[in-house]
Design an enzyme around this catalytic site. Sequence first.
Site, PDB file in Angstrom:
ATOM      1  N   ILE A 260       0.837  -1.200   0.000  1.00 38.20           N
ATOM      2  CA  ILE A 260       0.000   0.000   0.000  1.00 38.20           C
ATOM      3  C   ILE A 260       0.871   1.248   0.000  1.00 38.20           C
ATOM      4  O   ILE A 260       0.617   2.203  -0.744  1.00 38.20           O
ATOM      5  CB  ILE A 260      -0.961  -0.008   1.195  1.00 38.20           C
ATOM      6  CG1 ILE A 260      -1.935  -1.181   1.080  1.00 38.20           C
ATOM      7  CG2 ILE A 260      -1.736   1.305   1.281  1.00 38.20           C
ATOM      8  CD1 ILE A 260      -2.817  -1.377   2.301  1.00 38.20           C
TER       9      ILE A 260
ATOM     10  N   SER B 176      -4.614   3.378   7.779  1.00 36.90           N
ATOM     11  CA  SER B 176      -4.116   2.048   8.145  1.00 36.90           C
ATOM     12  C   SER B 176      -4.848   1.502   9.364  1.00 36.90           C
ATOM     13  O   SER B 176      -5.800   0.743   9.225  1.00 36.90           O
ATOM     14  CB  SER B 176      -2.606   2.111   8.397  1.00 36.90           C
ATOM     15  OG  SER B 176      -2.088   0.831   8.651  1.00 36.90           O
ATOM     16  N   ARG B 177      -4.420   1.873  10.558  1.00 37.49           N
ATOM     17  CA  ARG B 177      -5.078   1.454  11.789  1.00 37.49           C
ATOM     18  C   ARG B 177      -5.094   2.630  12.759  1.00 37.49           C
ATOM     19  O   ARG B 177      -4.107   3.350  12.904  1.00 37.49           O
ATOM     20  CB  ARG B 177      -4.348   0.269  12.432  1.00 37.49           C
ATOM     21  CG  ARG B 177      -4.546  -1.053  11.693  1.00 37.49           C
ATOM     22  CD  ARG B 177      -5.984  -1.537  11.783  1.00 37.49           C
ATOM     23  NE  ARG B 177      -6.193  -2.831  11.137  1.00 37.49           N
ATOM     24  CZ  ARG B 177      -6.556  -2.998   9.875  1.00 37.49           C
ATOM     25  NH1 ARG B 177      -6.739  -1.935   9.107  1.00 37.49           N
ATOM     26  NH2 ARG B 177      -6.754  -4.203   9.383  1.00 37.49           N
TER      27      ARG B 177
ATOM     28  N   ASP C 102      -9.217   7.819   8.239  1.00 34.46           N
ATOM     29  CA  ASP C 102     -10.203   6.808   7.858  1.00 34.46           C
ATOM     30  C   ASP C 102     -10.335   5.760   8.952  1.00 34.46           C
ATOM     31  O   ASP C 102     -11.187   4.881   8.857  1.00 34.46           O
ATOM     32  CB  ASP C 102      -9.792   6.137   6.542  1.00 34.46           C
ATOM     33  CG  ASP C 102     -10.844   5.155   6.050  1.00 34.46           C
ATOM     34  OD1 ASP C 102     -12.021   5.572   5.946  1.00 34.46           O
ATOM     35  OD2 ASP C 102     -10.506   3.991   5.778  1.00 34.46           O
TER      36      ASP C 102
ATOM     37  N   GLU D 177     -12.609   2.729  17.275  1.00 34.23           N
ATOM     38  CA  GLU D 177     -13.697   2.694  16.290  1.00 34.23           C
ATOM     39  C   GLU D 177     -14.633   1.500  16.461  1.00 34.23           C
ATOM     40  O   GLU D 177     -15.785   1.536  16.011  1.00 34.23           O
ATOM     41  CB  GLU D 177     -13.128   2.680  14.871  1.00 34.23           C
ATOM     42  CG  GLU D 177     -12.386   1.411  14.488  1.00 34.23           C
ATOM     43  CD  GLU D 177     -11.791   1.504  13.091  1.00 34.23           C
ATOM     44  OE1 GLU D 177     -12.095   0.615  12.288  1.00 34.23           O
ATOM     45  OE2 GLU D 177     -11.036   2.446  12.814  1.00 34.23           O
TER      46      GLU D 177
ATOM     47  N   HIS E 170     -13.573   4.007   8.076  1.00 35.01           N
ATOM     48  CA  HIS E 170     -12.828   2.812   7.676  1.00 35.01           C
ATOM     49  C   HIS E 170     -13.329   2.274   6.336  1.00 35.01           C
ATOM     50  O   HIS E 170     -13.668   1.089   6.206  1.00 35.01           O
ATOM     51  CB  HIS E 170     -12.937   1.733   8.756  1.00 35.01           C
ATOM     52  CG  HIS E 170     -11.775   0.786   8.758  1.00 35.01           C
ATOM     53  ND1 HIS E 170     -11.202   0.298   9.906  1.00 35.01           N
ATOM     54  CD2 HIS E 170     -11.056   0.243   7.741  1.00 35.01           C
ATOM     55  CE1 HIS E 170     -10.206  -0.517   9.610  1.00 35.01           C
ATOM     56  NE2 HIS E 170     -10.100  -0.563   8.288  1.00 35.01           N
ATOM     57  N   GLN E 171     -13.322   3.131   5.325  1.00 34.42           N
ATOM     58  CA  GLN E 171     -13.829   2.746   4.019  1.00 34.42           C
ATOM     59  C   GLN E 171     -12.760   2.725   2.936  1.00 34.42           C
ATOM     60  O   GLN E 171     -13.067   2.501   1.763  1.00 34.42           O
ATOM     61  CB  GLN E 171     -14.948   3.704   3.585  1.00 34.42           C
ATOM     62  CG  GLN E 171     -14.472   5.123   3.260  1.00 34.42           C
ATOM     63  CD  GLN E 171     -15.608   6.039   2.861  1.00 34.42           C
ATOM     64  OE1 GLN E 171     -16.330   6.537   3.717  1.00 34.42           O
ATOM     65  NE2 GLN E 171     -15.761   6.269   1.567  1.00 34.42           N
ATOM     66  N   ALA E 172     -11.500   2.913   3.306  1.00 34.91           N
ATOM     67  CA  ALA E 172     -10.453   2.985   2.298  1.00 34.91           C
ATOM     68  C   ALA E 172     -10.389   1.725   1.446  1.00 34.91           C
ATOM     69  O   ALA E 172     -10.138   1.785   0.235  1.00 34.91           O
ATOM     70  CB  ALA E 172      -9.101   3.254   2.952  1.00 34.91           C
TER      71      ALA E 172
END
Length: 334
Positions: free
Chosen positions: A154, A232-233, A257, A262, A294-296
């Site tokens: 990535i 990422s996280r 993201d 979350e 979190h939609q990447a």
Amino acid sequence: MEVLAFGVQADEKPLIEKAFAGRHQVHCTEVFLTRDTAPMAAGYEAISTSVNARLDADVLQTLAVGGTAMIAQRSTGFNNIDLPVAERLGLTVARVSYYSPYSVAEFAWALAMAVNRRVVRAANRTRDFDFRLDGLMGRDLRGRTAGVVGTGKIGEAFTRIAHGFGMRLLGWDLAPNPACTALGMEYVAKDELLAAADLVSLHVPLVPDTHHLLDATGLRAMKDDAILVNSSRGGLIDSGALVGELRKGRFLGVGLDVYEAEAGLFFLDKSVEGIDDDTLARLVTFPNVLVTSHQAYYTEDAVDQIAETTARNIEDYAAGRRSENVLVPAAPAG
């Protein structure tokens, strides 16, 4: 074999059903796997979970008692699973070790461009027929410095896009990626990268050594007018420290993201009941911060690959095969 898939979004359901067709019968539910919902898996030898499921010792114990023997997670990351407990209980655990890196890298750039050019603010204004440009000024990225923290698949895809913009490339990782080096990336110490980069993008996994990789000290090391992106996280950034820096008026823009707390929020509709997370509630109030849920990874291409790999992981388990996706192997017979 009948498989129960937890936390399935409406858009991904047909892709999961297509991937499992002719292999195993899959039952999809939008309910996320938690301590309260784990009993739903009773009688299912294999289940599939989403990245925001929390598979702690209690959940894993409930799954094992109910007859579950195989867990197929639909993500690359697995920091949400207590692997030692899973191994002790004899549970096989597999993940998706690879899917389209472009989905995440391209979305990271979408966040970077959106906060740089104030796209959300501009769109909200024009909906009210306010066409002023005040407060919407961004800046060219060409000639500026991109700091890529983590240059795996990535990070490499992100770097290629940065190279296309004509940016200077700085990288930080355990080992250089030859493909990034060939693009002109210079590998430097993390502190040097943070101090020099106009844009910092995070692309490392969440493991104990990377938890709060950007803590208060790291955030203070960044330029006051830098752009920070995390696709990422969430646990890579100390969210409380980030709020503190934003309150000082720092950073041109922040695109998130992911968020470290979350689970139980992202992928759910909280618009009526609201949330009790004061840090996240504060983050979304800053005009230079853009938070997405979190939609990447969420492209047709990537989700199709994730669904296909998940179905194959369960097929391998049923056939007694072990692939590179297995985190905890099946317990030995006898």
